[in-house]
Design an enzyme around this catalytic site. Sequence first.
Site, PDB file in Angstrom:
ATOM      1  CG  HIS A  43      -1.725  -1.212   1.401  1.00 23.21           C
ATOM      2  ND1 HIS A  43      -2.699  -1.585   0.506  1.00 23.21           N
ATOM      3  CD2 HIS A  43      -1.702  -2.178   2.344  1.00 23.21           C
ATOM      4  CE1 HIS A  43      -3.241  -2.717   0.908  1.00 23.21           C
ATOM      5  NE2 HIS A  43      -2.655  -3.110   2.017  1.00 23.21           N
ATOM      6  CD  GLU A  53      -2.703  -3.841   5.697  1.00 22.46           C
ATOM      7  OE1 GLU A  53      -3.337  -3.197   4.831  1.00 22.46           O
ATOM      8  OE2 GLU A  53      -2.559  -5.061   5.637  1.00 22.46           O
ATOM      9  NE  ARG A  90      -5.616  -7.754  -6.277  1.00 19.84           N
ATOM     10  CZ  ARG A  90      -6.573  -7.105  -6.920  1.00 19.84           C
ATOM     11  NH1 ARG A  90      -6.484  -6.846  -8.194  1.00 19.84           N
ATOM     12  NH2 ARG A  90      -7.641  -6.729  -6.275  1.00 19.84           N
TER      13      ARG A  90
END
Length: 322
Positions: free
Chosen positions: A99, A117, A194
């Site tokens: 990310h 995260e 991805r």
Amino acid sequence: MDASKGLIVLKPVLHNNIWGGRRLAEFGYELPDGPVGECWGISAHPHGDCTVDGGPFDGMTLSQLWSEHHGLFEGATGDRFPLLVKILDAADDLSIQVHPDDEYAREHENGSLGKHECWYVLDAHSHGHIIVGQHAKSREDFSAMVRENRWDDMENFVPIEPGDFFDIKPGTVHAILGGTLILETQQSSDVTYRVYDYNRRQPDGSLRELHLQQAMDVIDYDAKAPESGEVTNPEIDGITQLMTCKYFSVFRVRVTKDHPVTLTQDHPFLNLSVVEGEGGTVSVAAGSREVRLGSHLVAPCGCGDITLEGDMTLICSFVPTE
Ligand code: ZN
């Protein structure tokens, strides 16, 4: 007694994902058909905006509360509710992904937030692993590994056990692997680059898009890959600190029949998710709510002390302020 300072209980939003399973039913959620990977328990993100369940704000979304009743979150700044709390059921492996941080996302993703995260492991296959970090030392090195399909050289596998915790900073290559249940606390962002999706096909036969250029832009090639997610902080009066960064502080609370826990709520808001146990009661001055495994709630600014009784483990988070 000010009813508007009561607990805000949320109805989660469930998402179908190709890597998902059916285990989120264990938390008492009604699942849509098909593989279900994510329960967005506390979210005001447009891809899953939770609705208030009961109380004076019944039926409103969390994003509406943020914009129309901002006093509930007094002291929190920004144009959107900043955090997102999910439970993930990975029946199959998630794609290998990374990310961006705020700066990159703002510039390249239409003003989105970046995504820092963290994961609290609820369950894992025995001898289970996840991928956190990678071994390429430069963009060139990484690019060569991808070109030559040298995934085993690139990925950093870490063994996992229930109760482990991982801080996944922006720029960290990662993948949750099959057989893992995780509670994720993150910035309210849905931007994922991805790197590799195992050439897996969706039900319609197509491959999911990869974002290798963006991924290589944001990967932190200097970061040290972790060897373990073991929590070493002590548990004090039922509370274990898990991490803090500028976006969120996360801690675990264990409540047993003999040991209720009282939390001071001096933050703009406090998120609470019941992740283990039977449940119990959460009380503030304005009233009590029964909670059970899978309940997600927000304690607003100025609600006073929060008393937790019953038999349950919770993961809580707030936004640190100076
Ligand atoms: Zn991620």
